[in-house]
Enzyme design. Structure first.
Site, mmCIF file in Angstrom:
data_model
loop_
_atom_site.group_PDB
_atom_site.id
_atom_site.type_symbol
_atom_site.label_atom_id
_atom_site.label_comp_id
_atom_site.label_asym_id
_atom_site.label_seq_id
_atom_site.Cartn_x
_atom_site.Cartn_y
_atom_site.Cartn_z
ATOM 1 N N LYS A 54 0.836 -1.208 0.000
ATOM 2 C CA LYS A 54 0.000 0.000 0.000
ATOM 3 C C LYS A 54 0.870 1.258 0.000
ATOM 4 O O LYS A 54 0.633 2.193 -0.770
ATOM 5 C CB LYS A 54 -0.924 0.003 1.215
ATOM 6 C CG LYS A 54 -2.029 -1.033 1.151
ATOM 7 C CD LYS A 54 -2.835 -1.030 2.449
ATOM 8 C CE LYS A 54 -3.927 -2.064 2.435
ATOM 9 N NZ LYS A 54 -4.725 -2.047 3.686
ATOM 10 N N CYS A 70 -0.588 0.870 6.379
ATOM 11 C CA CYS A 70 -0.973 -0.033 7.469
ATOM 12 C C CYS A 70 -1.934 -1.084 6.939
ATOM 13 O O CYS A 70 -2.664 -0.842 5.984
ATOM 14 C CB CYS A 70 -1.683 0.725 8.592
ATOM 15 S SG CYS A 70 -0.677 1.906 9.470
ATOM 16 N N ASP A 71 -1.944 -2.223 7.601
ATOM 17 C CA ASP A 71 -2.946 -3.239 7.320
ATOM 18 C C ASP A 71 -3.153 -4.057 8.578
ATOM 19 O O ASP A 71 -2.191 -4.310 9.316
ATOM 20 C CB ASP A 71 -2.522 -4.150 6.164
ATOM 21 C CG ASP A 71 -3.695 -4.965 5.661
ATOM 22 O OD1 ASP A 71 -4.537 -4.397 4.932
ATOM 23 O OD2 ASP A 71 -3.803 -6.150 6.026
ATOM 24 N N SER A 72 -4.398 -4.454 8.824
ATOM 25 C CA SER A 72 -4.724 -5.210 10.033
ATOM 26 C C SER A 72 -5.528 -6.459 9.692
ATOM 27 O O SER A 72 -6.368 -6.438 8.792
ATOM 28 C CB SER A 72 -5.559 -4.359 10.997
ATOM 29 O OG SER A 72 -4.869 -3.211 11.402
#
Length: 197
Positions: A54, A70-72
């Site tokens: 990203k 960010c990624d969760s």
């Protein structure tokens, strides 16, 4: 040479609000990266790869900026759960999660274009879910909130009613770890106050 241009490569309102809470007003530039092309089964690696993809998609647009991706995901018993695709999936997810313990993984990436440096980190927070009824699950899903979040819950919203406790970083569960962000900025020779508006 340092930048004061902070770019958030995410459309997440929760991440933006977290940054604003600590005085950072990011330039929001959501990534159009197709997450479905990544096939990684280890949650910590997955969120770091996705966060980096990203950030790398957005970074060329800001040659003098600091870009954060960010990624969760939520993992329960080793199975990865992202955002549910519809209400039926959200209901099924909550029927699985209730009374369980999960780990919320968030990948954090900072790309400093001026210094030509990239940092990639992961933060994990343990989440203890309440054992709620089917009626409560259906009512919660009807709010629409679970459809917008990794793990089908929002700690900063109605979902907070259904979390018994968390072990670890609170802001990580909302979308990014503020303490980890500060540490990453320091590693790049910034002070978080450099980005206060």
């Amino acid at each position: 040479m340092k930048t004061t241009q902070f770019i958030l490569a995410s459309a997440s309102p929760a991440r933006r609000r977290l940054l604003q809470t600590v005085g950072i007003e990011p330039i929001v530039s959501p990534s159009d990266f197709d997450e479905s092309q990544i096939e990684e089964t280890e949650p910590g690696k997955l969120v770091q790869i996705l966060a980096q993809c990203k950030a790398e998609t957005v970074a060329p647009q800001f040659p003098s900026g600091l870009v954060m991706g960010c990624d969760s995901v939520l993992a329960i018993d080793g199975k990865i759960h992202g955002k549910p695709i519809d209400a039926d999936e959200a209901i099924a997810r909550w029927q699985l999660m209730r009374g369980q313990v999960g780990d919320l993984y968030t990948g954090h990436v900072l790309i400093d274009n001026l210094q030509n440096r990239t940092l990639v980190k992961c933060q994990v927070t343990r989440v203890y879910f309440a054992n709620i009824s089917d009626r409560t699950i259906q009512a919660y899903v009807a709010t629409g909130e679970p459809l917008k979040c990794a793990g089908a819950f929002a700690l900063e919203g109605f979902g907070s009613l259904f979390i018994e406790k968390i072990a670890g970083c609170h802001s990580n569960v909302i979308g990014l770890s503020l303490p980890l962000l500060r540490q990453m900025l320091e590693e790049l020779n910034y002070d978080v106050t450099d980005f206060w508006k």
